[in-house]
Scaffold this active site. Structure first.
Site, PDB file in Angstrom:
ATOM      1  N   HIS A 194       0.812  -1.221   0.000  1.00  0.00           N
ATOM      2  CA  HIS A 194       0.000   0.000   0.000  1.00  0.00           C
ATOM      3  C   HIS A 194       0.838   1.259   0.000  1.00  0.00           C
ATOM      4  CE1 HIS A 194      -3.253  -2.823   0.635  1.00  0.00           C
ATOM      5  NE2 HIS A 194      -3.932  -1.911  -0.027  1.00  0.00           N
ATOM      6  N   ARG A 299     -10.291   4.255  -1.065  1.00  0.00           N
ATOM      7  CA  ARG A 299      -9.846   3.352   0.004  1.00  0.00           C
ATOM      8  C   ARG A 299     -10.113   4.039   1.338  1.00  0.00           C
ATOM      9  NH1 ARG A 299      -5.748   1.947  -4.050  1.00  0.00           N
ATOM     10  NH2 ARG A 299      -5.492  -0.314  -4.109  1.00  0.00           N
ATOM     11  N   ARG A 335     -15.084   2.209  -0.859  1.00  0.00           N
ATOM     12  CA  ARG A 335     -14.917   0.869  -0.303  1.00  0.00           C
ATOM     13  C   ARG A 335     -14.923   0.974   1.209  1.00  0.00           C
ATOM     14  NH1 ARG A 335      -9.538  -2.325  -1.436  1.00  0.00           N
ATOM     15  NH2 ARG A 335      -8.656  -0.809   0.019  1.00  0.00           N
ATOM     16  N   GLU A 433     -11.721 -10.267  -5.061  1.00  0.00           N
ATOM     17  CA  GLU A 433     -10.267 -10.323  -4.828  1.00  0.00           C
ATOM     18  C   GLU A 433      -9.839 -11.616  -4.147  1.00  0.00           C
ATOM     19  OE1 GLU A 433      -9.146  -6.860  -2.514  1.00  0.00           O
ATOM     20  OE2 GLU A 433     -10.921  -6.999  -1.277  1.00  0.00           O
ATOM     21  N   ASN A 456      -4.778  -6.882  -7.099  1.00  0.00           N
ATOM     22  CA  ASN A 456      -3.611  -6.947  -6.202  1.00  0.00           C
ATOM     23  C   ASN A 456      -3.754  -8.148  -5.258  1.00  0.00           C
ATOM     24  OD1 ASN A 456      -3.207  -4.479  -7.374  1.00  0.00           O
ATOM     25  ND2 ASN A 456      -3.964  -3.316  -5.644  1.00  0.00           N
ATOM     26  N   ARG A 467       1.846 -10.454  -1.344  1.00  0.00           N
ATOM     27  CA  ARG A 467       2.133  -9.268  -2.158  1.00  0.00           C
ATOM     28  C   ARG A 467       3.140  -8.338  -1.500  1.00  0.00           C
ATOM     29  NH1 ARG A 467      -3.658  -5.988  -1.828  1.00  0.00           N
ATOM     30  NH2 ARG A 467      -2.525  -4.062  -2.172  1.00  0.00           N
ATOM     31  N   CYS A 504     -10.193  -2.504 -10.261  1.00  0.00           N
ATOM     32  CA  CYS A 504      -9.612  -1.366  -9.538  1.00  0.00           C
ATOM     33  C   CYS A 504      -8.224  -1.701  -8.991  1.00  0.00           C
ATOM     34  CB  CYS A 504     -10.535  -0.884  -8.425  1.00  0.00           C
ATOM     35  SG  CYS A 504     -10.809  -2.123  -7.161  1.00  0.00           S
TER      36      CYS A 504
HETATM   37  C1  PEP Z   1      -6.804  -5.011  -4.668  1.00  0.00           C
HETATM   38  O1  PEP Z   1      -6.617  -5.900  -3.826  1.00  0.00           O
HETATM   39  O2  PEP Z   1      -6.551  -5.149  -5.876  1.00  0.00           O
HETATM   40  C2  PEP Z   1      -7.328  -3.705  -4.259  1.00  0.00           C
HETATM   41  C3  PEP Z   1      -7.675  -2.791  -5.148  1.00  0.00           C
HETATM   42  O3  PEP Z   1      -7.404  -3.442  -2.923  1.00  0.00           O
HETATM   43  P1  PEP Z   1      -6.107  -3.100  -2.031  1.00  0.00           P
HETATM   44  O4  PEP Z   1      -4.949  -2.900  -2.966  1.00  0.00           O
HETATM   45  O5  PEP Z   1      -6.419  -1.871  -1.265  1.00  0.00           O
HETATM   46  O6  PEP Z   1      -5.985  -4.320  -1.193  1.00  0.00           O
HETATM   47 MG    MG Z   2      -7.454  -5.695  -1.852  1.00  0.00          MG
END
Ligand code: PEP
Ligand code: MG
Length: 549
Positions: A194, A299, A335, A433, A456, A467, A504
């Protein structure tokens, strides 16, 4: 100019294509710097502490004034509480006592007192006192910064700088003054963390995986986000080359400006919604400046990360209302709270977990601590009167969760109906996701208005690759056929069952996949504000029919 005798050239992984030139500020977390030093003159040390305390109180008063103007009296009250805590008799006595009896420096006495008091608060049963643990830590860090002649935490000084740090937590990044940030360079972090996403949202060149050195503090540096290179004390030739590149970069951005006001449509007429991702109210300016058709991902957890305590319904309402009003009828998809994993917030007092990415996070917390969830929903529903708000739920794995969420939303609506509190119409959607959500996307589509694919996390859970883990960054492959098939399946199931589908996650802005997504039938792409115009350029150069013939 006599630059370059000691130029260092270091390679890292680039997070954003862009250039930054400026002085380095080596950023360390307050607590790590406290040294234990024996002192002879304890009276002088006590005086140093008393003086630092006065400065800290003055700083807090100034912050309170600034925050009252910018965020209202209620939100500013926290600084008054801090100032009172600084004067607290028990706290002050403990510091003075440690200096006297242990004959140590004031920084060490403050750090020890801060640790003791915050542990004591954290162990209390009462939630209010528990939350004070963070406050004590904060005032102690402020005092230590004053004592050691450093500015306070989020304040990175007056001159624009390139921040060099071991690692940066999202909560630290978000508190930095964006106007003063030229770039980031960190040793740790991964391209989908993030902090990296924030850098992209803020349009700030950043490199990760760099072997950083403290001696760079104060030196001139250049980040070349195109090649992933950091130059420290560049020689004249490099400096001149990079200045040219910076100018080219500025010009190509300027060229993109011509796409403002143009439609997001392919050569053969396929239209798509091109939205932007934001982390807070302040990012709306860049959404508008880059001409996005809406906000595809707000977010909202960053409101919580920026805050010292649970943000109230009022403060959240003010934020959502401002965003909705500024977007003037364009879609704003908020979100709901998605914390846990790499987004940790002290006042939530979450237990340590061995595997937080698969742990107590996001909607799981909201369905467990319904009071927190309802506060957010109330704020969102009230704000929906002022614009085109849609609500989106993260980390969904089952139909059951969605039904529970909808029941809670209905409860909030019923409360409002009973009290005559107005709320508008709003779409409800979910993030796709997790592989579970993909596999049951036909069923989930029956429950909601839209899907937004979070590539992501979807990549992380599909490939079983953390990640955040820098070591695995090179095999964290969002182009993996498994991920692409999941995207395809989600779009097909969504469309069959009446949902529109967007992306997204960061992959939405990948220029090499724009055509593939359009062919799959994607309805919306939501990207960092700075990538809206480059993505528009790609879309407008694509001919889907031609490819298929
Ligand atoms: C994702 O997981 O792709 C997403 C957009 O949410 P975040 O990156 O905030 O987990
Ligand atoms: Mg996410």
């Amino acid at each position: 100019m006599n630059r370059g005798a000691d130029m260092e050239k270091v390679i890292g992984k680039s997070i954003l294509k862009g250039m930054a030139i400026g002085k380095i500020l080596f950023y360390q977390k307050g607590q790590q710097q406290v040294k234990h030093i024996k002192v002879e003159d304890t009276e002088a040390e006590k005086k140093r502490y008393e003086e630092a305390k006065e400065i800290a109180v003055r700083q807090l008063n100034e912050l309170q004034e600034k925050a009252t103007k910018e965020a209202g009296e209620m939100n500013a009250a926290v600084f008054e509480v801090y100032a009172i805590m600084l004067e607290d008799g028990d706290y002050v006595d403990s510091v003075l006592n440690i200096i006297e009896t242990q004959q140590v420096n004031a920084e060490f006495a403050v750090a020890t007192t801060g640790d003791n008091f915050s542990k004591m608060f954290a162990e209390m049963d009462d939630d209010y006192f528990k939350a004070r643990a963070v406050d004590v830590k904060d005032i102690s860090e402020r005092l230590i910064d004053v004592l050691s002649g450093k500015e306070n935490g989020g304040n990175i000084g007056n001159e624009p700088v390139i921040i060099v740090a071991d690692d940066l937590a999202p909560s630290e990044t978000v508190q930095m003054d964006k106007e003063k940030l030229l770039g980031f360079v960190t040793r740790h972090g991964s391209s989908n963390s993030h902090t990296a996403i924030l850098a992209r949202t803020m349009n700030i060149p950043a490199l990760i995986g760099v072997d950083i050195r403290e001696e760079w503090d104060g030196k001139l540096a250049i980040i070349d986000g195109y090649s992933g290179t950091l130059y420290v004390e560049p020689d004249q030739e490099t400096y001149d080359q990079m200045k040219v590149r910076q100018e080219e970069d500025r010009k190509s951005r300027e060229m993109l400006q011509q796409l403002k006001g143009k439609e997001d449509v392919t050569l053969d007429g396929k239209k798509i919604k091109l939205y932007a991702n934001i982390g807070g109210v302040k990012d709306v300016a860049s959404v508008l400046a880059n001409d996005a058709a809406g906000i595809g991902l707000f977010r909202s957890e960053f409101l919580y990360l920026e805050s010292e305590d649970y943000p109230s319904e009022e403060s959240q309402f003010a934020a959502y209302k401002t965003v909705a009003e500024n977007m003037a009828g364009k879609k704003v998809i908020v979100r709901t709270l998605d914390i846990g994993a790499d987004k940790q917030i002290d006042y939530f007092n979450l237990n340590h977990e061995n595997n937080p990415a698969m742990g107590y996070r996001a909607i799981r917390i909201c369905l467990d601590r319904v009071d927190i969830f309802k506060t957010q929903l109330r704020a969102l529903l009230r704000a929906s009167v002022f614009g085109n708000i849609a609500i989106m739920y993260p980390m969904i794995i089952s139909v059951d969760e969605v039904r529970k969420i909808k029941e809670i939303v209905e409860e909030v609506k019923a409360e409002f109906d009973a009290k005559g509190v107005p709320y508008g119409e709003f779409e409800q959607g979910i993030m796709i996701e997790t592989p579970a959500a993909v596999m049951i996307s036909d069923l989930l589509a029956e429950e909601v208005d839209f899907f937004s694919i979070g590539t992501n996390d979807l990549t992380q859970y599909t490939l079983a690759i953390d990640r955040q883990n820098m070591k695995l960054d090179n095999i964290y492959d969002s182009h993996h056929p498994a991920v692409l098939r999941m995207i395809q399946m989600t779009i097909e199931n969504g469309h069959k069952h009446g949902c529109w589908v967007g992306i997204c996650g960061e992959l939405g802005a990948d220029p090499t996949l724009t055509k593939t997504f359009l062919e799959m039938g994607i309805d919306e792409l939501s990207v960092s504000p700075s990538l809206v115009l480059p993505t528009r350029k790609n879309i407008r150069e694509i001919d889907i029919q031609k490819h298929n013939s």
